[in-house]
Scaffold this motif. Sequence first.
Motif, PDB file in Angstrom:
ATOM      1  N   VAL A  82       1.102  -1.363   0.309  1.00  0.00           N
ATOM      2  CA  VAL A  82      -0.036   0.160  -0.232  1.00  0.00           C
ATOM      3  C   VAL A  82       1.158   1.428   0.008  1.00  0.00           C
ATOM      4  O   VAL A  82       1.449   1.652   0.656  1.00  0.00           O
ATOM      5  CB  VAL A  82      -1.119  -0.180   1.432  1.00  0.00           C
ATOM      6  N   SER A  83       0.800   2.294  -1.443  1.00  0.00           N
ATOM      7  CA  SER A  83       1.555   3.668  -1.193  1.00  0.00           C
ATOM      8  C   SER A  83       0.300   4.288  -0.839  1.00  0.00           C
ATOM      9  O   SER A  83      -0.616   4.199  -1.251  1.00  0.00           O
ATOM     10  CB  SER A  83       2.228   3.216  -2.509  1.00  0.00           C
ATOM     11  N   ILE A  84       0.143   5.329  -0.528  1.00  0.00           N
ATOM     12  CA  ILE A  84       0.077   6.243   0.353  1.00  0.00           C
ATOM     13  C   ILE A  84       0.638   7.749  -0.511  1.00  0.00           C
ATOM     14  O   ILE A  84       1.965   7.971  -0.069  1.00  0.00           O
ATOM     15  CB  ILE A  84      -0.861   7.216   1.305  1.00  0.00           C
ATOM     16  N   ILE A  85       0.159   8.829  -1.082  1.00  0.00           N
ATOM     17  CA  ILE A  85       0.998  10.085  -1.474  1.00  0.00           C
ATOM     18  C   ILE A  85       0.365  10.946  -0.970  1.00  0.00           C
ATOM     19  O   ILE A  85      -1.606  11.212  -1.024  1.00  0.00           O
ATOM     20  CB  ILE A  85       0.546  10.134  -3.133  1.00  0.00           C
ATOM     21  N   TYR A  86       1.086  12.092  -0.011  1.00  0.00           N
ATOM     22  CA  TYR A  86       0.510  12.751   0.761  1.00  0.00           C
ATOM     23  C   TYR A  86       0.754  13.713   0.071  1.00  0.00           C
ATOM     24  O   TYR A  86       1.684  14.123  -0.078  1.00  0.00           O
ATOM     25  CB  TYR A  86       0.218  12.985   2.017  1.00  0.00           C
ATOM     26  N   PRO A  87       0.271  15.356   0.538  1.00  0.00           N
ATOM     27  CA  PRO A  87       0.414  16.031   0.189  1.00  0.00           C
ATOM     28  C   PRO A  87       1.592  17.016   0.567  1.00  0.00           C
ATOM     29  O   PRO A  87       2.508  17.959  -0.234  1.00  0.00           O
ATOM     30  CB  PRO A  87      -0.228  17.819   0.096  1.00  0.00           C
ATOM     31  N   ASP A  88       2.328  16.478   1.491  1.00  0.00           N
ATOM     32  CA  ASP A  88       3.395  16.905   1.640  1.00  0.00           C
ATOM     33  C   ASP A  88       4.535  15.744   2.045  1.00  0.00           C
ATOM     34  O   ASP A  88       6.041  15.558   2.623  1.00  0.00           O
ATOM     35  CB  ASP A  88       3.464  17.521   3.431  1.00  0.00           C
TER      36      ASP A  88
END
Length: 63
Positions: free
Chosen positions: A3-9
């Motif tokens: 699972v990869s999560i792309i956050y704004p920061d």
Amino acid sequence: MAVSIIYPDAAPALGDVRALGERDLIIIATGSRERPDWPRYMDAVGVAVTRGARLIHADEEAS
């Protein structure tokens, strides 16, 4: 399953996203499209989805 999560920061390395495939999941957090490197992540996500990864957009209101 990865699972990869792309956050704004914060985000995983582009190569890690590109390497995802079948049975893996990419989550794009609200606001991530405002990242200055978003076009590069779009490319990496496209490769991963082509390889079979699932993609969802996580709405902060749904959390």
